[in-house]
Scaffold this motif. Structure first.
Motif, PDB file in Angstrom:
ATOM      1  N   CYS A  52     -65.643   9.857  53.155  1.00 49.26           N
ATOM      2  CA  CYS A  52     -64.513   9.230  54.116  1.00 49.26           C
ATOM      3  C   CYS A  52     -64.305   7.867  53.524  1.00 49.26           C
ATOM      4  O   CYS A  52     -64.843   7.474  52.474  1.00 49.26           O
ATOM      5  CB  CYS A  52     -65.141   9.203  55.493  1.00 49.26           C
ATOM      6  N   THR A  53     -63.384   7.431  54.254  1.00 42.33           N
ATOM      7  CA  THR A  53     -63.115   5.822  53.901  1.00 42.33           C
ATOM      8  C   THR A  53     -63.757   5.072  55.192  1.00 42.33           C
ATOM      9  O   THR A  53     -63.588   5.461  56.260  1.00 42.33           O
ATOM     10  CB  THR A  53     -61.670   5.627  53.764  1.00 42.33           C
ATOM     11  N   LEU A  54     -64.271   4.050  55.048  1.00 41.06           N
ATOM     12  CA  LEU A  54     -64.939   3.203  55.839  1.00 41.06           C
ATOM     13  C   LEU A  54     -63.760   2.052  56.038  1.00 41.06           C
ATOM     14  O   LEU A  54     -63.853   1.114  55.094  1.00 41.06           O
ATOM     15  CB  LEU A  54     -66.252   2.725  55.566  1.00 41.06           C
ATOM     16  N   ILE A  55     -63.053   1.910  57.191  1.00 42.69           N
ATOM     17  CA  ILE A  55     -62.060   0.757  57.366  1.00 42.69           C
ATOM     18  C   ILE A  55     -62.855  -0.396  58.211  1.00 42.69           C
ATOM     19  O   ILE A  55     -63.418  -0.283  59.214  1.00 42.69           O
ATOM     20  CB  ILE A  55     -60.851   1.180  58.353  1.00 42.69           C
ATOM     21  N   ARG A  56     -62.885  -1.609  57.408  1.00 40.00           N
ATOM     22  CA  ARG A  56     -63.575  -2.838  58.090  1.00 40.00           C
ATOM     23  C   ARG A  56     -62.665  -3.769  58.483  1.00 40.00           C
ATOM     24  O   ARG A  56     -62.951  -4.829  58.836  1.00 40.00           O
ATOM     25  CB  ARG A  56     -64.445  -3.389  56.978  1.00 40.00           C
ATOM     26  N   SER A  57     -61.246  -3.398  58.535  1.00 42.45           N
ATOM     27  CA  SER A  57     -60.341  -4.460  58.733  1.00 42.45           C
ATOM     28  C   SER A  57     -59.388  -4.180  59.703  1.00 42.45           C
ATOM     29  O   SER A  57     -58.327  -4.498  59.893  1.00 42.45           O
ATOM     30  CB  SER A  57     -59.499  -4.763  57.588  1.00 42.45           C
ATOM     31  N   GLY A 351     -60.498  12.954  55.218  1.00 39.83           N
ATOM     32  CA  GLY A 351     -59.508  14.250  55.010  1.00 39.83           C
ATOM     33  C   GLY A 351     -58.164  13.903  54.662  1.00 39.83           C
ATOM     34  O   GLY A 351     -57.639  12.946  54.684  1.00 39.83           O
ATOM     35  N   CYS A 352     -57.468  15.168  54.371  1.00 43.53           N
ATOM     36  CA  CYS A 352     -56.092  15.082  54.022  1.00 43.53           C
ATOM     37  C   CYS A 352     -55.668  14.145  52.913  1.00 43.53           C
ATOM     38  O   CYS A 352     -54.689  13.492  52.881  1.00 43.53           O
ATOM     39  CB  CYS A 352     -55.153  14.535  55.529  1.00 43.53           C
ATOM     40  N   GLY A 353     -56.680  14.346  51.997  1.00 40.27           N
ATOM     41  CA  GLY A 353     -56.356  13.545  50.696  1.00 40.27           C
ATOM     42  C   GLY A 353     -56.850  12.145  50.936  1.00 40.27           C
ATOM     43  O   GLY A 353     -56.534  11.393  49.826  1.00 40.27           O
ATOM     44  N   ILE A 354     -57.184  11.481  51.837  1.00 39.65           N
ATOM     45  CA  ILE A 354     -57.593  10.182  51.823  1.00 39.65           C
ATOM     46  C   ILE A 354     -58.740  10.012  51.090  1.00 39.65           C
ATOM     47  O   ILE A 354     -59.702  10.720  50.974  1.00 39.65           O
ATOM     48  CB  ILE A 354     -57.906   9.560  53.198  1.00 39.65           C
ATOM     49  N   SER A 355     -58.746   8.699  50.251  1.00 39.97           N
ATOM     50  CA  SER A 355     -59.981   8.498  49.259  1.00 39.97           C
ATOM     51  C   SER A 355     -61.319   8.926  50.037  1.00 39.97           C
ATOM     52  O   SER A 355     -61.659   8.397  51.102  1.00 39.97           O
ATOM     53  CB  SER A 355     -59.868   7.048  49.142  1.00 39.97           C
ATOM     54  N   ALA A 356     -62.170   9.524  49.353  1.00 43.49           N
ATOM     55  CA  ALA A 356     -63.390   9.850  49.640  1.00 43.49           C
ATOM     56  C   ALA A 356     -64.368   8.924  49.214  1.00 43.49           C
ATOM     57  O   ALA A 356     -64.280   8.417  47.909  1.00 43.49           O
ATOM     58  CB  ALA A 356     -63.943  11.002  49.420  1.00 43.49           C
ATOM     59  N   GLY A 357     -65.505   8.208  49.923  1.00 39.69           N
ATOM     60  CA  GLY A 357     -66.324   7.303  49.326  1.00 39.69           C
ATOM     61  C   GLY A 357     -65.816   6.255  48.841  1.00 39.69           C
ATOM     62  O   GLY A 357     -66.166   5.455  47.753  1.00 39.69           O
ATOM     63  N   ALA A 358     -64.817   5.465  49.833  1.00 37.02           N
ATOM     64  CA  ALA A 358     -64.119   4.350  49.640  1.00 37.02           C
ATOM     65  C   ALA A 358     -64.328   3.324  50.908  1.00 37.02           C
ATOM     66  O   ALA A 358     -64.668   3.927  52.047  1.00 37.02           O
ATOM     67  CB  ALA A 358     -62.669   4.410  49.350  1.00 37.02           C
ATOM     68  N   GLN A 359     -64.223   2.069  50.884  1.00 33.27           N
ATOM     69  CA  GLN A 359     -64.129   1.324  51.663  1.00 33.27           C
ATOM     70  C   GLN A 359     -62.880   0.393  51.722  1.00 33.27           C
ATOM     71  O   GLN A 359     -62.221   0.020  50.604  1.00 33.27           O
ATOM     72  CB  GLN A 359     -65.205  -0.206  51.722  1.00 33.27           C
ATOM     73  N   TYR A 360     -62.061   0.306  52.987  1.00 34.85           N
ATOM     74  CA  TYR A 360     -60.569  -0.141  53.050  1.00 34.85           C
ATOM     75  C   TYR A 360     -60.991  -1.437  53.830  1.00 34.85           C
ATOM     76  O   TYR A 360     -61.239  -1.474  54.989  1.00 34.85           O
ATOM     77  CB  TYR A 360     -59.625   0.751  53.550  1.00 34.85           C
ATOM     78  N   GLY A 361     -60.366  -2.735  53.074  1.00 32.59           N
ATOM     79  CA  GLY A 361     -60.582  -3.848  53.921  1.00 32.59           C
ATOM     80  C   GLY A 361     -61.709  -4.449  53.958  1.00 32.59           C
ATOM     81  O   GLY A 361     -62.853  -3.902  53.748  1.00 32.59           O
ATOM     82  N   GLU A 362     -61.892  -5.616  54.129  1.00 35.44           N
ATOM     83  CA  GLU A 362     -63.359  -6.379  54.250  1.00 35.44           C
ATOM     84  C   GLU A 362     -62.846  -7.479  55.383  1.00 35.44           C
ATOM     85  O   GLU A 362     -61.915  -8.091  55.593  1.00 35.44           O
ATOM     86  CB  GLU A 362     -63.595  -7.149  52.803  1.00 35.44           C
TER      87      GLU A 362
END
Length: 417
Positions: A52-57, A351-362
């Motif tokens: 998944c992507t972890l959104i921190r922002s 899911g749905c093609g979203i980047s896996a193993g990613a962090q978005y924002g800080e």
């Protein structure tokens, strides 16, 4: 939906170098995302973050949106509420409300199988006496309301409303439906217009649901191996997420699994609303359940290939204040309690093609505000529509045939890398 506002700094976005009254009691641990740490209370999720992507922002500036009901309405509909009391409470749900996301999805992407298009479990979101605000079809009409379970998935589920009564054989049921269609067809045009505009289609779908049995089968958790049920956790939330996977697998388009809580409830037993005490309930109740259940869902759906065309989102209406024991919303807080904080919080999306193993924002050094890539909840909701093949820029007609934006936000295409 993690009702109450989970503490981002104690779960997804630890700040070990911040002052003691900000960093809290938990230590960070490594995850499958290089360079990204989360709280020690989430060891299973640390091993599944590569999916998944972890959104921190996540961030918005409140305008009557500092308390739960108003913030929930915004998160689920993509619109700010138009009637907010000084306490932040809203009026009860109204047919004029903007539709919740699941209602739009179930209308624009209807199921191809005789299943429930939109399911909400185990019960609607609630704060004080306001139940289900922002969680219904609103001006789309009741035909697009969610099917609400009102049961604990960790206990035997009764589905009498999806079962054909013994004294009504299938042929008699078909005859009744034919009679109903004939009566509706003979109504004067004006009188018929006063009825729900989708009544024939609505009854037809209900008829198929009862006769097919496919929806009932999806609710039968006894068909799952004990090992799988244990992996999800024998809790309301854990079995609810397993049930969610079964429903999506059967063809349901949208499932909203609510953290079974009442905002401003007792954080020791239900809500993420940790004003009085933050660390004990997170350590002993909330995080162990969330960690096991969410990690199991991601692992299970990944193994089944379901993340290719299914979106998974875990989020609350806001985060918690970085500084402990202060009041940011007019509520009183214990020495180790955290208040509401919409200015910066976290979400998990997959899911749905979203980047896996990613962090978005800080976030910044104290998790008080985004350091980069701020994401408004309306933009996140627009991203949900975009990921599911729905144009977030489209207009919809309300009950007065007035055009309205589907959502007041733009998709965040950066989540696709």
């Amino acid at each position: 939906f993690l009702q109450g506002g989970p503490s981002h700094i104690d779960i997804w976005d630890p700040k070990p170098d911040a002052p003691a009254n900000i960093r809290g009691e938990f230590k960070p641990i490594k995850t499958k995302i290089p360079g990204t740490q989360i709280s020690e209370t989430m060891p299973m999720m640390a091993e599944q973050l590569d999916k998944c992507t972890l959104i921190r922002s996540m961030s918005y500036t409140p305008n009557g949106l500092f308390n739960h009901t108003a913030a929930i309405y915004q998160m689920l509909t993509g619109y700010p509420p138009d009637k907010v009391s000084p306490s932040g409470q809203l009026e009860p749900p109204s047919p004029a409300d903007f539709p919740t996301a699941g209602s739009h999805v179930s209308k624009l992407k209807p199921p191809t199988e005789p299943v429930l298009p939109f399911v909400e479990l185990p019960r609607p979101l609630q704060e004080s006496g306001v139940v289900g605000k922002g969680g219904a079809a609103g001006f789309l009409g009741k035909a697009y309301d969610p099917y609400r379970l009102y049961q604990d998935p960790n206990k035997p589920i009764q589905l009498d409303d999806l079962t054909l009564r013994k004294e009504v054989p299938p042929q008699r049921m078909k005859d009744r439906f034919a009679l109903l269609k004939g009566i509706n067809g003979s109504m004067p045009d004006l009188e018929k217009a006063l009825n729900d505009y989708a009544i024939d289609e609505y009854y037809g779908k209900a008829f198929d649901l009862v006769l097919s049995g496919k929806a009932r089968d999806a609710f039968d958790l006894n068909k799952e191996p004990d090992k799988v049920r244990e992996r999800y956790g024998r809790t309301t939330f854990g079995q609810g997420l397993l049930l969610s996977r079964r429903l999506i697998e059967a063809g349901t388009r949208f499932v909203q699994m609510n953290w079974p809580a009442v905002a401003n409830g007792n954080a020791e037993v239900d809500s993420w609303d940790t004003h009085a005490s933050n660390f004990k309930p997170l350590r002993n109740l909330h995080c162990p359940i969330l960690d096991r259940s969410l990690s199991a869902l991601l692992e299970d759906m990944s193994q089944r290939g379901m993340l290719k065309d299914t979106l998974v989102l875990a989020i609350g209406e806001f985060g918690r204040s970085p500084r402990m024991g202060v009041s940011t919303s007019g509520n009183s807080n214990g020495p180790d309690g955290r208040d509401h904080w919409p200015y910066c919080y976290s979400a998990v999306i997959a899911g749905c093609g979203i980047s896996a193993g990613a962090q978005y924002g800080e976030s910044d050094q104290t998790a008080s505000s985004p350091k980069d890539k701020p994401m408004h909840p309306n933009d996140l909701l627009a991203t949900v529509y975009y990921a599911l093949g729905i144009d977030p820029d489209m207009t919809v007609l309300n009950s007065l045939n007035q055009p309205r934006e589907l959502v007041k936000g733009k998709p965040v295409v950066g989540l696709w890398g």
